[in-house]
Design a protein around this motif. Structure first.
Motif, PDB file in Angstrom:
ATOM      1  N   VAL A 252       0.832  -1.207   0.000  1.00 44.61           N
ATOM      2  CA  VAL A 252       0.000   0.000   0.000  1.00 44.61           C
ATOM      3  C   VAL A 252       0.862   1.250   0.000  1.00 44.61           C
ATOM      4  O   VAL A 252       0.626   2.190  -0.764  1.00 44.61           O
ATOM      5  N   LEU A 253       1.896   1.270   0.846  1.00 44.78           N
ATOM      6  CA  LEU A 253       2.594   2.515   1.167  1.00 44.78           C
ATOM      7  C   LEU A 253       3.963   2.678   0.531  1.00 44.78           C
ATOM      8  O   LEU A 253       4.399   3.807   0.315  1.00 44.78           O
ATOM      9  N   SER A 270       4.052   1.335  -5.413  1.00 43.28           N
ATOM     10  CA  SER A 270       3.046   1.116  -4.384  1.00 43.28           C
ATOM     11  C   SER A 270       1.649   1.373  -4.945  1.00 43.28           C
ATOM     12  O   SER A 270       1.471   2.086  -5.938  1.00 43.28           O
ATOM     13  N   THR A 272      -0.490   3.219  -3.655  1.00 45.60           N
ATOM     14  CA  THR A 272      -0.711   4.659  -3.531  1.00 45.60           C
ATOM     15  C   THR A 272      -0.259   5.391  -4.785  1.00 45.60           C
ATOM     16  O   THR A 272      -0.937   6.299  -5.271  1.00 45.60           O
ATOM     17  N   ASP A 296       2.840  -4.959   3.425  1.00 53.17           N
ATOM     18  CA  ASP A 296       3.239  -3.870   4.331  1.00 53.17           C
ATOM     19  C   ASP A 296       3.539  -4.418   5.709  1.00 53.17           C
ATOM     20  O   ASP A 296       4.460  -3.951   6.402  1.00 53.17           O
ATOM     21  N   GLU A 303       5.764  -2.331   8.310  1.00 49.77           N
ATOM     22  CA  GLU A 303       4.993  -1.273   8.958  1.00 49.77           C
ATOM     23  C   GLU A 303       4.550  -1.791  10.320  1.00 49.77           C
ATOM     24  O   GLU A 303       3.768  -2.736  10.410  1.00 49.77           O
ATOM     25  N   ARG A 308      -1.083   3.247  10.156  1.00 47.88           N
ATOM     26  CA  ARG A 308      -0.517   3.723   8.882  1.00 47.88           C
ATOM     27  C   ARG A 308      -1.073   2.908   7.714  1.00 47.88           C
ATOM     28  O   ARG A 308      -1.392   3.454   6.647  1.00 47.88           O
ATOM     29  N   GLY A 312      -3.622   4.313   4.795  1.00 47.17           N
ATOM     30  CA  GLY A 312      -3.318   4.185   3.381  1.00 47.17           C
ATOM     31  C   GLY A 312      -4.463   3.547   2.611  1.00 47.17           C
ATOM     32  O   GLY A 312      -4.820   3.982   1.504  1.00 47.17           O
TER      33      GLY A 312
END
Length: 419
Positions: A252-253, A270, A272, A296, A303, A308, A312
């Protein structure tokens, strides 16, 4: 149906002379629409995203997609003089097709002097050849060719000059081919091709599935089309387009790091960063299914804060809603037994799932965790679904994921009570 794909479709298409004659006027109206369309890469993106009708009925809908992942290793010169035969599996059918070619990771212009969908030649603004700028993409003219649902389609490209690196999607779980005058070689890469759209009179739209290796189908049988989005498409009886933009290793990030040779590793950009290109620009997009977050949690650098990850995911959902799309999310599946598993990382996974189940992230969710976990060891995949590495699934596991999706939840109606 047993091995619905194969080259039998080619024979049926070549035999369709009468259908082709009846479609001449239809094809002419397509070309007229293309000639009056605005020029430039933004116009291409807009035409795919809007799924605008090209005559009184019907719209463009994605029947197949593949996210561009990276530059193919050792392909600095490309494949000049060779024919790339990408074999793709359709979800929805139609009476015409168009293709999208990407040179996202190329360092030089990509010149394609011949392209075909099955045996029908493809043109680009009326010409049989096209040049794709480094970092760019092009959408072809419509080609009047019947496309069957739930079938194989052959999209052939011949490149002219030394132009690389090659933009690829590796680990496809689908056999494609590379050919020249010396022979034909099989491959499990899709090269340059990132979308096939069809013109369909009655399609409600496309369901876009963004995910990681669990969406891309790692662990499934090659050429069997047993990824869970394939199962979903079967359950929907191929009324919707199903666009799989899963990338193995995706997060995701964070983007995938670069290797020592400057070529991106497995994972790609990512979610994102690629969401606009790979999700929001899909032709006919109506619903987005987001199945991301496990990398992630378990990939280095991990993460450690579930907030977080969920922030996201929520940001992706908001971007989709801003375009009027419905958003369905998936809980993160177990991975105890995989080398990266720790109690701490599992706690982050459980916290992400708790927030997803709360209803504060997506319009609705599908509980993949509950569907595949071992009831006697809930942090593990049920052995009957495990591909063997305790993270990825076998065909039975992917079939279970595909059947876990509530079909009523992917009808494309956004929730009006979100925040």
């Amino acid at each position: 149906m047993p091995r619905r794909q194969g080259y039998a479709l080619l024979i049926a298409l070549v035999a369709g002379t009468a259908a082709l004659a009846a479609a001449v006027a239809f094809g002419t109206s397509f070309m007229a629409a293309r000639r009056t369309a605005p020029l430039g890469p933004d116009a291409h993106a807009a035409s795919r995203n809007q799924a605008a009708p090209v005559n009184s009925t019907g719209s463009w809908v994605a029947t197949w997609t593949a996210a561009p992942v990276s530059a193919e290793p050792d392909s600095v010169h490309g494949y000049p003089g060779r024919t790339i035969r990408n074999i793709v599996h359709t979800s929805i059918g139609g009476d015409a097709a168009r293709i999208t070619l990407s040179n996202l990771f190329g360092a030089a212009p990509l010149v394609v002097d011949r392209a075909a969908v099955n045996t029908r030649r493809v043109t680009f603004r009326g010409l049989p050849h096209v040049t794709v700028a480094p970092g760019g993409q092009v959408v072809s003219d419509p080609v009047v060719v019947p496309v069957a649902p739930d079938a194989e389609l052959v999209v052939s490209l011949r490149t002219v000059d030394a132009s690389g690196p090659v933009t690829q999607h590796p680990n496809t779980h689908q056999t494609s081919y590379l050919a020249d005058e010396h022979g034909t070689w099989s491959t499990t890469r899709w090269r340059y091709l990132t979308a096939v759209d069809v013109h369909n009179d009655a399609a409600p739209g496309a369901i876009v599935v963004i995910g990681d290796s669990l969406t891309a189908g790692t662990g499934s049988t090659t050429d069997a089309d047993h990824r869970w989005p394939d199962v979903l498409s079967d359950r929907l009886r191929h009324r919707f387009g199903v666009a799989n933009v899963g990338i193995a290793g995706n997060r995701v990030l964070r983007d995938s790091p670069l290797s020592s040779r400057g070529v991106k590793k497995l994972g790609g950009s990512s979610a994102t960063h690629r969401f606009e290109r790979d999700v929001l620009s899909v032709a006919g997009a109506k619903t987005v299914v987001i199945s991301l977050g496990i990398n992630d949690v378990q990939q280095a650098p991990q993460e450690a804060d579930a907030r977080r990850v969920t922030a996201g995911l929520r940001a992706l959902a908001d971007r989709a809603r801003d375009r009027g799309l419905r958003v369905v999310g998936a809980t993160l599946t177990p991975f105890q037994g995989y080398p990266s598993w720790t109690p701490g990382r599992n706690a982050v996974r459980l916290a992400v799932n708790k927030e997803i189940r709360s209803g504060r992230v997506f319009d609705s969710f599908v509980d993949f965790d509950r569907a595949v976990r071992d009831p006697y060891a809930p942090n593990r995949i049920l052995p009957a679904y495990d591909s063997g590495d305790h993270l990825h699934f076998n065909d039975a596991g992917y079939r279970t994921l595909g059947h876990a999706v509530d079909l009523d939840e992917v009808d494309g109606t956004p929730r009006s009570d979100m925040f």
